[in-house]
Design a protein around this motif. Structure first.
Motif, short mmCIF file in Angstrom:
data_model
loop_
_atom_site.label_atom_id
_atom_site.label_comp_id
_atom_site.label_asym_id
_atom_site.label_seq_id
_atom_site.Cartn_x
_atom_site.Cartn_y
_atom_site.Cartn_z
N MET A 61 0.38 8.23 -19.18
CA MET A 61 1.48 8.04 -18.64
C MET A 61 1.45 8.39 -17.01
O MET A 61 1.83 8.12 -16.00
CB MET A 61 2.74 8.95 -19.25
CG MET A 61 3.25 8.09 -20.56
SD MET A 61 3.49 6.24 -20.43
CE MET A 61 3.96 5.84 -22.13
N ILE A 62 0.58 9.62 -16.76
CA ILE A 62 0.39 10.13 -15.46
C ILE A 62 -0.40 9.19 -14.73
O ILE A 62 0.09 8.95 -13.45
CB ILE A 62 -0.34 11.70 -15.61
CG1 ILE A 62 0.46 12.52 -15.76
CG2 ILE A 62 -0.92 11.71 -14.29
CD1 ILE A 62 -0.03 13.90 -16.21
N LEU A 63 -1.53 8.69 -15.24
CA LEU A 63 -2.03 7.66 -14.52
C LEU A 63 -1.34 6.45 -14.33
O LEU A 63 -1.87 5.73 -13.19
CB LEU A 63 -3.33 7.15 -15.41
CG LEU A 63 -4.72 8.45 -15.66
CD1 LEU A 63 -5.65 8.01 -16.60
CD2 LEU A 63 -5.15 8.92 -14.26
N LEU A 64 -0.59 6.04 -15.20
CA LEU A 64 0.32 4.65 -14.88
C LEU A 64 1.10 5.32 -13.76
O LEU A 64 1.40 4.27 -12.89
CB LEU A 64 1.14 4.44 -16.01
CG LEU A 64 1.92 3.26 -15.86
CD1 LEU A 64 1.10 1.76 -15.97
CD2 LEU A 64 2.90 3.14 -17.23
N GLY A 65 1.45 6.37 -13.70
CA GLY A 65 2.36 6.61 -12.51
C GLY A 65 1.83 6.96 -11.34
O GLY A 65 2.17 6.27 -10.17
N ALA A 99 -10.78 4.25 -9.16
CA ALA A 99 -10.95 5.43 -9.79
C ALA A 99 -10.09 5.85 -10.89
O ALA A 99 -10.27 6.43 -12.00
CB ALA A 99 -10.94 6.65 -8.78
N VAL A 100 -8.83 5.36 -10.61
CA VAL A 100 -7.56 5.68 -11.80
C VAL A 100 -7.82 4.80 -12.89
O VAL A 100 -7.84 5.20 -13.94
CB VAL A 100 -6.48 5.55 -10.95
CG1 VAL A 100 -5.28 5.71 -11.91
CG2 VAL A 100 -6.02 6.44 -9.64
N ILE A 101 -8.33 3.81 -12.77
CA ILE A 101 -8.60 2.55 -13.75
C ILE A 101 -9.80 3.01 -14.31
O ILE A 101 -9.60 2.92 -15.63
CB ILE A 101 -8.90 1.14 -12.94
CG1 ILE A 101 -7.74 0.70 -12.34
CG2 ILE A 101 -9.20 0.17 -14.09
CD1 ILE A 101 -7.86 -0.69 -11.48
N GLY A 102 -10.85 3.59 -13.83
CA GLY A 102 -11.95 4.06 -14.43
C GLY A 102 -11.57 5.11 -15.28
O GLY A 102 -12.21 5.42 -16.45
N LEU A 153 1.32 -3.84 -13.25
CA LEU A 153 2.41 -3.19 -12.66
C LEU A 153 2.83 -2.99 -11.27
O LEU A 153 3.66 -3.13 -10.74
CB LEU A 153 2.76 -2.05 -13.78
CG LEU A 153 4.28 -1.21 -13.73
CD1 LEU A 153 5.33 -2.34 -14.09
CD2 LEU A 153 4.44 -0.24 -14.65
N PRO A 154 1.73 -2.09 -10.72
CA PRO A 154 1.88 -1.95 -9.32
C PRO A 154 1.85 -3.20 -8.67
O PRO A 154 2.53 -3.36 -7.51
CB PRO A 154 0.51 -1.12 -8.98
CG PRO A 154 -0.28 -1.38 -10.13
CD PRO A 154 0.62 -1.69 -11.35
N VAL A 155 1.28 -4.43 -8.94
CA VAL A 155 1.41 -5.36 -8.33
C VAL A 155 2.70 -6.32 -8.31
O VAL A 155 3.19 -6.66 -7.50
CB VAL A 155 0.32 -6.57 -8.95
CG1 VAL A 155 0.26 -8.01 -8.35
CG2 VAL A 155 -1.07 -6.07 -8.68
N VAL A 156 3.40 -6.06 -9.54
CA VAL A 156 4.61 -6.41 -9.67
C VAL A 156 5.48 -5.72 -8.72
O VAL A 156 6.33 -6.32 -7.92
CB VAL A 156 5.23 -6.33 -11.29
CG1 VAL A 156 6.71 -6.60 -11.15
CG2 VAL A 156 4.43 -7.33 -12.05
N VAL A 157 5.27 -4.34 -8.67
CA VAL A 157 6.10 -3.37 -7.73
C VAL A 157 5.97 -3.94 -6.20
O VAL A 157 7.02 -4.21 -5.42
CB VAL A 157 5.84 -1.99 -7.79
CG1 VAL A 157 6.37 -1.42 -6.82
CG2 VAL A 157 6.02 -1.76 -8.97
N LEU A 158 4.58 -4.38 -5.80
CA LEU A 158 4.48 -4.87 -4.41
C LEU A 158 5.11 -6.17 -4.40
O LEU A 158 5.70 -6.51 -3.15
CB LEU A 158 2.90 -5.27 -4.22
CG LEU A 158 2.15 -3.91 -4.01
CD1 LEU A 158 0.36 -4.21 -4.21
CD2 LEU A 158 2.58 -3.07 -2.93
N TYR A 159 5.32 -7.09 -5.21
CA TYR A 159 5.99 -8.52 -5.19
C TYR A 159 7.40 -8.38 -5.15
O TYR A 159 8.05 -8.81 -4.16
CB TYR A 159 5.56 -9.14 -6.50
CG TYR A 159 5.98 -10.51 -6.33
CD1 TYR A 159 5.77 -11.57 -5.32
CD2 TYR A 159 6.93 -10.99 -7.28
CE1 TYR A 159 6.33 -12.68 -5.32
CE2 TYR A 159 7.41 -12.07 -7.32
CZ TYR A 159 7.15 -13.13 -6.32
OH TYR A 159 7.85 -14.34 -6.43
N VAL A 160 8.02 -7.54 -5.92
CA VAL A 160 9.42 -7.17 -5.69
C VAL A 160 9.68 -6.59 -4.43
O VAL A 160 10.99 -7.07 -3.81
CB VAL A 160 9.88 -6.39 -6.82
CG1 VAL A 160 11.43 -5.94 -6.71
CG2 VAL A 160 9.71 -7.05 -8.34
#
Length: 304
Positions: A61-65, A99-102, A153-160
């Motif tokens: 959850m931290i990494l998702l944030g 780095a977060v994804i890894g 999810l961050p891509v969706v945030v950028l689009y919105v």
């Protein structure tokens, strides 16, 4: 010769045979497809700690944030300044946050498969109407889906945010679609590599180290050699060196086919063209198929 039982083995006169109530199962038999969906769902939930202890939820959850917060900041700045375009392309975001994804993959891939091997729980799956291919597909699909949620999810945030800032709808929608294709391909590639590394050892710690080593060392080595090639005016070699790291493979594919700006040294001069891009895409697809084949072979060797 007498055939009577010895005195000490005769059944006591007060013994009883009890009916403990075993009955045949008369309910619906849901079959392999249901078992495969259940394993997929359980594995996907487990990647984010759902259905597990509270401490298991903390890291994912931290990494998702961490993935989403920079996107939210970019959106806030774009809306406040009434920017005409986003400062970060949709296809570029996952490259910047690799780095977060890894780290997410290194933490969750061993959790998905290493514990099954270590605690000998994999045969329990196969005592049900499920086969080796069902297990591998469910685990692979769940890990790829977990990575897709993390990166999309961050891509969706950028689009919105771009729509809230009243940027060009057609242009942003096109970029958003390209970004989703990019992270989908990244999720399949990284998910397969991560599961292969994790499945090679039942020790979770070794699996974590293996995933980090493959992603980090390969990218560091390729980037270093690309920098040397650029510094020595061997620009034409830069695009081919990118074939040897997962993240540079994704960079090359999206540069060639999704209109992304490359992160390779030398910029557009070193970017893969259509021909090199086709090679990049073939290598990515081969690695995805190869990861699946290695997982099938691995679970055949452990006796499933």
């Amino acid at each position: 010769m007498s055939t009577s039982m010895p005195e000490n083995t005769r059944t006591p006169e007060n013994s009883r045979i009890h009916n403990i109530g075993y009955r045949n199962y008369d309910g619906a038999r849901l079959g392999r497809a249901y078992a495969r969906r259940s394993l997929y769902s359980q594995s996907l939930r487990g990647a984010y700690g759902l259905g597990r202890s509270a401490k298991s939820k903390v890291l994912p959850m931290i990494l998702l944030g961490v993935m989403c917060v920079p996107a939210a900041i970019i959106v806030a700045v774009a809306v406040a300044t009434k920017a005409k375009e986003l400062p970060v392309d949709y296809t570029r975001y996952a490259i910047l946050t690799q780095a977060v994804i890894g780290l997410f993959l290194a933490a969750q891939a061993p959790q998905s498969v290493s514990r099954d091997l270590r605690f000998k729980t994999v045969p329990l799956y196969f005592s049900r109407p499920i086969e080796r291919v069902d297990y591998v597909l469910a685990k692979y699909g769940a890990m790829a889906s977990a990575l897709f949620l993390l990166t999309a999810l961050p891509v969706v945030v950028l689009y919105v945010g771009s729509l809230l800032a009243k940027m060009d709808f057609a242009e942003q929608t096109k970029g958003f679609g390209q970004g989703l294709v990019s992270v989908a391909l990244l999720s399949l590639l990284f998910g397969g590599i991560g599961l292969v590394m994790a499945a090679l050892t039942p020790r979770r710690g070794f699996g974590v180290a293996a995933v980090i080593a493959v992603l980090t060392i390969s990218y560091g080595a390729v980037s270093t050699v690309q920098g040397i090639a650029y510094g020595t005016d061997h620009v034409s070699a830069i695009q081919w060196l990118g074939l040897f790291s997962p993240i540079t493979l994704i960079d090359g594919v999206q540069t060639a086919f999704l209109g992304a700006d490359t992160a390779f040294p030398g910029g557009s001069a070193a970017a893969p063209g259509a021909g090199a891009g086709a090679v990049y895409l073939l290598v990515v697809l081969a690695l995805i198929a190869g990861s699946y084949a290695v997982l099938m072979r691995r679970y055949r060797k452990v006796g499933l």
